[in-house]
Design a protein around this motif. Sequence first.
Motif, PDB file in Angstrom:
ATOM      1  N   SER A  91      92.368  50.736 -31.369  1.00 22.60           N
ATOM      2  CA  SER A  91      93.136  49.368 -30.576  1.00 22.60           C
ATOM      3  C   SER A  91      92.995  48.863 -29.244  1.00 22.60           C
ATOM      4  O   SER A  91      92.370  47.780 -29.460  1.00 22.60           O
ATOM      5  CB  SER A  91      94.778  50.227 -31.008  1.00 22.60           C
ATOM      6  N   LEU A  92      92.429  49.752 -28.402  1.00 22.64           N
ATOM      7  CA  LEU A  92      91.807  49.327 -27.095  1.00 22.64           C
ATOM      8  C   LEU A  92      90.662  48.744 -27.139  1.00 22.64           C
ATOM      9  O   LEU A  92      89.777  47.442 -26.708  1.00 22.64           O
ATOM     10  CB  LEU A  92      91.691  50.421 -25.691  1.00 22.64           C
ATOM     11  N   VAL A  93      89.565  49.090 -28.055  1.00 27.05           N
ATOM     12  CA  VAL A  93      88.041  49.001 -28.487  1.00 27.05           C
ATOM     13  C   VAL A  93      87.959  47.152 -29.262  1.00 27.05           C
ATOM     14  O   VAL A  93      87.767  46.777 -29.007  1.00 27.05           O
ATOM     15  CB  VAL A  93      87.647  49.916 -29.638  1.00 27.05           C
ATOM     16  N   LEU A  94      88.961  47.515 -30.505  1.00 25.98           N
ATOM     17  CA  LEU A  94      89.067  46.253 -31.287  1.00 25.98           C
ATOM     18  C   LEU A  94      89.433  45.173 -30.080  1.00 25.98           C
ATOM     19  O   LEU A  94      89.727  44.001 -30.124  1.00 25.98           O
ATOM     20  CB  LEU A  94      90.228  46.282 -32.110  1.00 25.98           C
ATOM     21  N   LEU A  95      90.874  45.390 -29.494  1.00 24.04           N
ATOM     22  CA  LEU A  95      91.196  43.605 -28.090  1.00 24.04           C
ATOM     23  C   LEU A  95      89.699  43.542 -27.439  1.00 24.04           C
ATOM     24  O   LEU A  95      89.809  42.825 -26.886  1.00 24.04           O
ATOM     25  CB  LEU A  95      92.275  44.784 -27.365  1.00 24.04           C
ATOM     26  N   PHE A  96      89.065  44.821 -27.283  1.00 25.35           N
ATOM     27  CA  PHE A  96      88.140  44.192 -26.234  1.00 25.35           C
ATOM     28  C   PHE A  96      86.808  43.414 -26.837  1.00 25.35           C
ATOM     29  O   PHE A  96      86.077  42.906 -25.808  1.00 25.35           O
ATOM     30  CB  PHE A  96      86.843  45.377 -25.639  1.00 25.35           C
ATOM     31  N   ILE A  97      86.614  43.700 -28.182  1.00 28.74           N
ATOM     32  CA  ILE A  97      86.267  42.482 -28.834  1.00 28.74           C
ATOM     33  C   ILE A  97      85.894  40.970 -28.917  1.00 28.74           C
ATOM     34  O   ILE A  97      84.982  40.440 -28.629  1.00 28.74           O
ATOM     35  CB  ILE A  97      86.090  42.531 -30.444  1.00 28.74           C
ATOM     36  N   PRO A  98      86.425  40.731 -28.524  1.00 30.01           N
ATOM     37  CA  PRO A  98      86.681  38.847 -28.053  1.00 30.01           C
ATOM     38  C   PRO A  98      85.930  38.510 -26.155  1.00 30.01           C
ATOM     39  O   PRO A  98      84.760  37.658 -26.644  1.00 30.01           O
ATOM     40  CB  PRO A  98      87.606  38.286 -27.995  1.00 30.01           C
ATOM     41  N   PHE A  99      85.831  39.677 -25.499  1.00 30.24           N
ATOM     42  CA  PHE A  99      85.726  39.613 -24.461  1.00 30.24           C
ATOM     43  C   PHE A  99      83.613  40.494 -24.335  1.00 30.24           C
ATOM     44  O   PHE A  99      83.286  39.471 -23.496  1.00 30.24           O
ATOM     45  CB  PHE A  99      85.804  40.536 -23.308  1.00 30.24           C
ATOM     46  N   PHE A 100      83.459  41.258 -25.591  1.00 28.12           N
ATOM     47  CA  PHE A 100      82.157  41.014 -25.545  1.00 28.12           C
ATOM     48  C   PHE A 100      81.278  40.546 -26.325  1.00 28.12           C
ATOM     49  O   PHE A 100      79.864  40.245 -25.627  1.00 28.12           O
ATOM     50  CB  PHE A 100      82.338  42.942 -26.352  1.00 28.12           C
ATOM     51  N   LEU A 101      82.175  39.574 -27.065  1.00 27.43           N
ATOM     52  CA  LEU A 101      80.904  38.622 -27.912  1.00 27.43           C
ATOM     53  C   LEU A 101      81.436  37.607 -26.851  1.00 27.43           C
ATOM     54  O   LEU A 101      79.646  36.734 -27.248  1.00 27.43           O
ATOM     55  CB  LEU A 101      81.598  38.795 -29.288  1.00 27.43           C
ATOM     56  N   ARG A 102      81.890  37.183 -26.301  1.00 27.65           N
ATOM     57  CA  ARG A 102      81.968  36.224 -24.766  1.00 27.65           C
ATOM     58  C   ARG A 102      80.474  36.969 -24.361  1.00 27.65           C
ATOM     59  O   ARG A 102      80.111  35.421 -23.766  1.00 27.65           O
ATOM     60  CB  ARG A 102      82.997  35.938 -24.448  1.00 27.65           C
ATOM     61  N   THR A 103      80.489  38.078 -23.519  1.00 29.13           N
ATOM     62  CA  THR A 103      79.136  38.259 -22.388  1.00 29.13           C
ATOM     63  C   THR A 103      77.882  38.083 -23.267  1.00 29.13           C
ATOM     64  O   THR A 103      77.175  37.371 -22.995  1.00 29.13           O
ATOM     65  CB  THR A 103      80.083  39.167 -21.972  1.00 29.13           C
ATOM     66  N   THR A 104      78.160  39.030 -24.275  1.00 27.83           N
ATOM     67  CA  THR A 104      77.144  38.894 -25.280  1.00 27.83           C
ATOM     68  C   THR A 104      76.179  37.509 -25.711  1.00 27.83           C
ATOM     69  O   THR A 104      75.098  37.290 -25.486  1.00 27.83           O
ATOM     70  CB  THR A 104      77.077  39.906 -26.581  1.00 27.83           C
ATOM     71  N   PHE A 105      77.380  36.984 -26.000  1.00 25.17           N
ATOM     72  CA  PHE A 105      76.559  35.766 -26.844  1.00 25.17           C
ATOM     73  C   PHE A 105      77.135  34.346 -26.838  1.00 25.17           C
ATOM     74  O   PHE A 105      76.523  33.394 -27.197  1.00 25.17           O
ATOM     75  CB  PHE A 105      77.252  35.249 -28.749  1.00 25.17           C
ATOM     76  N   ARG A 106      77.075  34.309 -24.988  1.00 26.58           N
ATOM     77  CA  ARG A 106      77.358  33.386 -24.220  1.00 26.58           C
ATOM     78  C   ARG A 106      78.823  32.069 -25.239  1.00 26.58           C
ATOM     79  O   ARG A 106      78.278  30.825 -25.194  1.00 26.58           O
ATOM     80  CB  ARG A 106      76.295  32.483 -23.420  1.00 26.58           C
ATOM     81  N   ILE A 107      79.468  32.652 -26.013  1.00 27.30           N
ATOM     82  CA  ILE A 107      80.877  31.460 -26.638  1.00 27.30           C
ATOM     83  C   ILE A 107      81.392  32.284 -26.584  1.00 27.30           C
ATOM     84  O   ILE A 107      81.589  33.348 -25.745  1.00 27.30           O
ATOM     85  CB  ILE A 107      79.874  32.070 -28.326  1.00 27.30           C
TER      86      ILE A 107
END
Length: 321
Positions: A91-107
Amino acid sequence: MLFCVISLDFCTYSCYDYYIPTAIYEDDGMKKNTNAKLKKVSKIQRLSEKYHNSNKASVAVYLTIRTCIIAIMIRQAFIGEWHNVFLCVLSLVLLFIPFFLRTTFRINFPGFLEISVFVFVFAAEILGEMANFYGHIPFWDTMLHTVTGFLAASVGFGMIDLLNTHSKKINMTPLFISLVSFCFSMTVGVVWEFAENTVDNLLGFDTQKDRIVTHISSVALNPDGANKEVKINGIAYTVLYDAYGNELALIEDGYLDIGLKDTMKDMWVNMLGAIAFSAMGFLYVRRRDNKFVTRFDITPLPPAPKHDEYIENMPDHNAHT
């Protein structure tokens, strides 16, 4: 407790102090590394950078849910429920996905979409699996997979529409954009079912919930070995024996299906959710007047700050000559 430490480090890694990499300067036409004193970015500053593009409400929901999950995980570790600890880590990993995508893809994801994802993760893993809402509330699993199809389609739509609206060389039709949105959602649904099947096979879990069925149709039961199904209806119960004739279990009210019915049901309702948002996205691209769809708009972030902006006290390179 080891799981607790790992998950906490993973989810908060960007809050730790760090240094910008060593700067490079020109010296007589040659590039050399300096020993410049680089600015130390504090934990608080890093945390602020991490969330500064997020909606305040989504950040509050994220931190609240994450805190609850960590507390639950610690308790489950103390009582030795390692299966539940694994679900908390997931669950903690899944919660982190939006922040990971924001940082990685600059969206940038809109706050409404982020909150929907956070609440969904908590409802699926903590309430659904650990609190057994899947067993107590019959429609819980169906509802969540329908929402999955809807949200995944919104993400796919947002990304392809972002490309379409910010590129001068690309002009996609509304039908194509909605089709990509639909396909993206179905791909997410399939990958999720692959993940469930992998976990069940490797760890012996039952994420693909078994179902009781009262009729089967199988060619494996054909006594002649022919490719013709044998149908059995009205199954009242099933008795399982081991190789020595010892009774292992009695399955009342029918025969036990090992996850296939549940998987296919999940894919069907995922498709319904995907179709629903794809249709809304199609109409939105044509008119651009649906306020609900705008809540899922994904926008580009400004370019990341250059390293030079963090460098202090850069020494004069002439001093090295």
